[in-house]
Design a protein around this motif. Structure first.
Motif, short mmCIF file in Angstrom:
data_model
loop_
_atom_site.label_atom_id
_atom_site.label_comp_id
_atom_site.label_asym_id
_atom_site.label_seq_id
_atom_site.Cartn_x
_atom_site.Cartn_y
_atom_site.Cartn_z
N GLU A 93 0.81 -1.20 0.00
CA GLU A 93 0.00 0.00 0.00
C GLU A 93 0.85 1.26 0.00
N GLU A 94 0.27 2.35 -0.45
CA GLU A 94 0.97 3.63 -0.48
C GLU A 94 1.08 4.18 0.94
N VAL A 95 2.27 4.64 1.28
CA VAL A 95 2.48 5.30 2.57
C VAL A 95 2.25 6.80 2.35
N LEU A 97 2.32 10.46 3.96
CA LEU A 97 2.99 11.16 5.06
C LEU A 97 2.72 12.65 4.92
N TYR A 115 14.20 3.68 3.88
CA TYR A 115 13.17 2.65 4.02
C TYR A 115 13.02 1.85 2.73
N VAL A 122 8.35 0.60 -2.13
CA VAL A 122 7.12 0.98 -1.45
C VAL A 122 6.70 2.36 -1.96
N PHE A 124 5.25 6.04 -1.94
CA PHE A 124 5.10 7.09 -0.93
C PHE A 124 4.42 8.30 -1.55
N THR A 276 0.57 11.37 15.22
CA THR A 276 -0.25 10.20 14.91
C THR A 276 -1.61 10.34 15.58
N ASP A 284 1.34 -0.27 6.21
CA ASP A 284 2.68 0.17 5.80
C ASP A 284 3.09 1.45 6.50
N ALA A 285 2.14 2.34 6.81
CA ALA A 285 2.47 3.56 7.54
C ALA A 285 3.00 3.21 8.93
N ARG A 287 4.48 0.36 9.77
CA ARG A 287 5.80 -0.26 9.62
C ARG A 287 6.87 0.80 9.32
N PHE A 288 6.51 1.79 8.50
CA PHE A 288 7.46 2.86 8.21
C PHE A 288 7.80 3.63 9.48
#
Length: 300
Positions: A93-95, A97, A115, A122, A124, A276, A284-285, A287-288
């Motif tokens: 999936e797209e992270v 940010l 990353y 991945v 972003f 957050t 994935d966010a 995990r990043f």
């Protein structure tokens, strides 16, 4: 020599990368004495000094740099194992940010690059605005994760201190008339470059100057700029002294176009923080964020 304790090795890695015992203690959720004790025990196990201590922090010795590289490799291997056990394949999936101006330009890119070097391609998407807007995005669920500067707060967002930032006074290296500046009071004699009204950076600078000089002694600036980049370029052009993030002037200082003025009575420190929503961050966010916590970029 006995086999090194992985926990002490990880503590050493964080200390060596942050260059401060206090910053490492916060990241590791340990007390400063506990971190110091682990470092001393590791040095005893290795039979040599690994860090040089000073009033400004710590610096790895030659042996410390060698051990740091090994510690990074161990850290990456353990990170890969941790990811594998999380049960979700990374990279799907797209992270997304959200990032404030300075963090988007100087902190997010090396984190994304590091990353992706470990976890593959991945996707972003980095959305950029000021700190207040990024906090709104996180609170409203428009982005799952943000990284911001300054000290703004939001009742709906959890802020986690991540990196130390210092706002430093810079001037054009060619501007000889600015060479003698060494105290905050000297700034009254030269043009001061400031961000636009409402800027968090401007508020921090003006409050810090007021604490040192007194409110009435802080001059109003006739030169206001709407971005960090325009501030830097105005300083390079010799228009005056600018207060900018130390992270943002690494290239200019290395190239010799700007120099940091040694204000011995003024040090302006703030933080870069993760923003957050309440609760645990997944996907994935998440995990990043977990990876970024373990791998803070080296301070300039």
């Amino acid at each position: 020599m006995a086999r090194l304790d992985p926990r002490k090795l990880e503590t050493f890695r964080v200390v060596a990368q942050t260059r401060k015992i206090s910053a490492a203690a916060k990241l590791l959720h340990l007390s400063q004495p506990a971190v110091t004790a682990q470092i001393r025990a590791l040095e005893e196990e290795c039979g040599r000094a690994l860090l040089l201590r000073s009033s400004k922090g710590v610096t790895p010795t030659d042996w410390g740099l060698r051990l740091l590289e090994a510690a990074k490799q161990v850290h990456e291997v353990l990170g890969e194992v941790e990811t594998a056990f999380q049960g979700e394949p990374a990279g799907g999936e797209e992270v997304v940010l959200g990032a404030s101006m300075t963090t988007a330009a100087y902190v997010a890119p090396p984190l994304v690059a590091g990353y992706r070097a470990i976890h593959g391609r991945v996707p972003f998407r980095v959305q950029v605005s000021n700190t207040a807007r990024v906090l709104e995005w996180v609170a409203e669920g428009r982005v799952p994760l943000g990284i911001v500067e300054g000290r703004m707060r939001s009742a709906r967002v959890h802020l986690e201190r991540y990196l130390e930032d210092e706002l430093v006074a810079v001037a054009a290296s060619a501007a000889r008339e600015l060479c003698g500046i060494s105290r905050a009071a000297d700034l009254a004699k030269v043009p001061l470059l400031l961000r636009e009204p409402g800027s968090n950076t401007r508020a921090v600078v003006e409050e810090s100057l007021a604490r040192v000089l007194g409110t009435k002694q802080v001059r109003r600036s006739e030169l206001l700029f709407g971005s960090n980049q325009s501030m830097k370029m105005a300083a390079v052009a010799g228009l005056g002294v600018a207060f900018v993030s130390r992270w943002s002037v690494q290239l200019e200082v290395a190239a010799g176009t700007l120099r940091v003025l040694p204000l011995r009575d003024l040090r302006i420190v703030r933080a870069f923080s993760w923003a957050t929503p309440s609760g645990q961050l997944h996907g994935d966010a998440g995990r990043f964020l977990a990876w970024a916590r373990r791998n803070p970029p080296a301070r300039p």
